[in-house]
Design an enzyme around this catalytic site. Structure first.
Site, PDB file in Angstrom:
ATOM      1  N   ASP A 198       0.851  -1.175   0.000  1.00 42.26           N
ATOM      2  CA  ASP A 198       0.000   0.000   0.000  1.00 42.26           C
ATOM      3  C   ASP A 198       0.902   1.246   0.000  1.00 42.26           C
ATOM      4  OD1 ASP A 198      -2.976   0.904   0.409  1.00 42.26           O
ATOM      5  OD2 ASP A 198      -1.903   1.966   1.976  1.00 42.26           O
TER       6      ASP A 198
ATOM      7  N   TYR B 201      -2.055  11.179   2.480  1.00 41.36           N
ATOM      8  CA  TYR B 201      -2.903  11.467   1.329  1.00 41.36           C
ATOM      9  C   TYR B 201      -2.967  12.974   1.062  1.00 41.36           C
ATOM     10  CZ  TYR B 201      -4.639   6.665   1.679  1.00 41.36           C
ATOM     11  OH  TYR B 201      -4.740   5.294   1.712  1.00 41.36           O
TER      12      TYR B 201
ATOM     13  N   HIS C 206      -7.234  -6.609  -0.807  1.00 40.85           N
ATOM     14  CA  HIS C 206      -6.108  -5.677  -0.772  1.00 40.85           C
ATOM     15  C   HIS C 206      -5.015  -6.030   0.232  1.00 40.85           C
ATOM     16  CE1 HIS C 206      -4.091  -1.780  -1.010  1.00 40.85           C
ATOM     17  NE2 HIS C 206      -4.215  -1.656   0.299  1.00 40.85           N
TER      18      HIS C 206
END
Length: 277
Positions: free
Chosen positions: A98, A200, A255
């Site tokens: 990730d 982010y 994921h």
């Protein structure tokens, strides 16, 4: 070594396995911590490898600076370089999942002399990701990145019900309840979720500082039921690696590859390390 420092920040790190083994740095993603690698690390130790798994910037309680500029990609990669320096390692094999995968890509492109091999789980090369955003359904899959740019609201939504909302989201993504609960509790620590989301929120600041081509042996793992990351960028990634490259597709997995397929992950990483020792 269970801690190291950089610029006044204190990072927690799990250092395990034979001290003289080939060193492997394990970088977690959002909203995980170094515990994501527990089972993988155990198998790597059994193969004679040493592992260093840090709780990265924002996840270590002693390393939660405020402001999104503190979470730019160059800061994140410099944290890993500081880890190598603290461990007195000139280089190491770098494995990331990730967000940790994005840090791994940046290290492989910008500091190839410090990276013996690169393994990225789930996340494709950033340039391949950028192309997929305009040529496939990847932009729809990545809608949450725009949501995370908003102030305050993402924290309130994810921590609603004493963290129950985040825990349910993680369980829906395939994580067992125990691991989902652990990550949700960690994100309830003071400032933890805002710091994790700052990764982010710093993305727009990195727009003019793209990750270049990678020139170290690379292994890319992608799972077919990953709701956040589609196949298009994965298929394009080899175009940005000027070194031996291998793609492994894991069928039927969501994921969270390190937690859901630790034995297979450790097997592939061990093969990759030994092939390019």
């Amino acid at each position: 070594m269970d801690r190291y420092t950089r610029d006044g920040l204190v990072f927690d790190v799990r250092d395990g396995g034979p001290s003289g083994g080939e060193p492997v740095v394990l970088l977690h993603g959002f909203p995980q911590d170094s515990a994501a690698w527990t089972a993988v690390a155990g198998d790597l130790h059994g193969a004679g490898l040493r592992t260093l798994a840090p709780d990265q910037r924002g996840y270590s309680p002693g390393a939660r600076p405020t402001g999104r500029s503190a979470y730019r990609l160059r800061e994140l990669t410099d944290d890993v370089l500081a880890l190598l320096d603290a461990a007195e390692l000139g280089s190491a094999h770098v494995v990331g999942h990730d967000w940790g995968g994005l840090v791994a890509w940046a290290l492989g492109a910008r500091h190839p002399e410090r990276v013996r091999t690169l393994t990225s789980l789930s996340v494709p090369h950033p340039a391949a990701m950028a192309r997929a955003m305009v040529t496939s359904d990847q932009a729809l899959r990545s809608y949450y990145i725009a949501l995370f740019q908003l102030p305050v609201l993402p924290e309130r939504l994810l921590l609603a019900g004493d963290g129950a909302a985040l825990r349910r989201l993680l369980e829906t993504s395939g994580l067992p309840p125990e691991q989902a609960g652990h990550y949700a509790r960690r994100m309830q620590e003071p400032g933890a979720l805002s710091a994790a989301l700052a990764w982010y929120r710093a993305l727009p600041l990195d727009a003019r500082d793209p990750v270049g081509r990678v020139r170290v042996p690379t292994l890319h793992l992608w799972s077919t039921r990953d709701a956040a990351l589609g196949r298009a960028a994965t298929e394009q990634t080899r175009r940005f690696v000027d070194a031996p490259y291998r793609l492994e597709v894991l069928e039927g997995l969501t994921h969270f590859i390190p937690e859901l397929a630790p034995a297979r992950t450790a097997e592939l990483v061990t093969e990759h390390v030994r092939a390019h020792r």
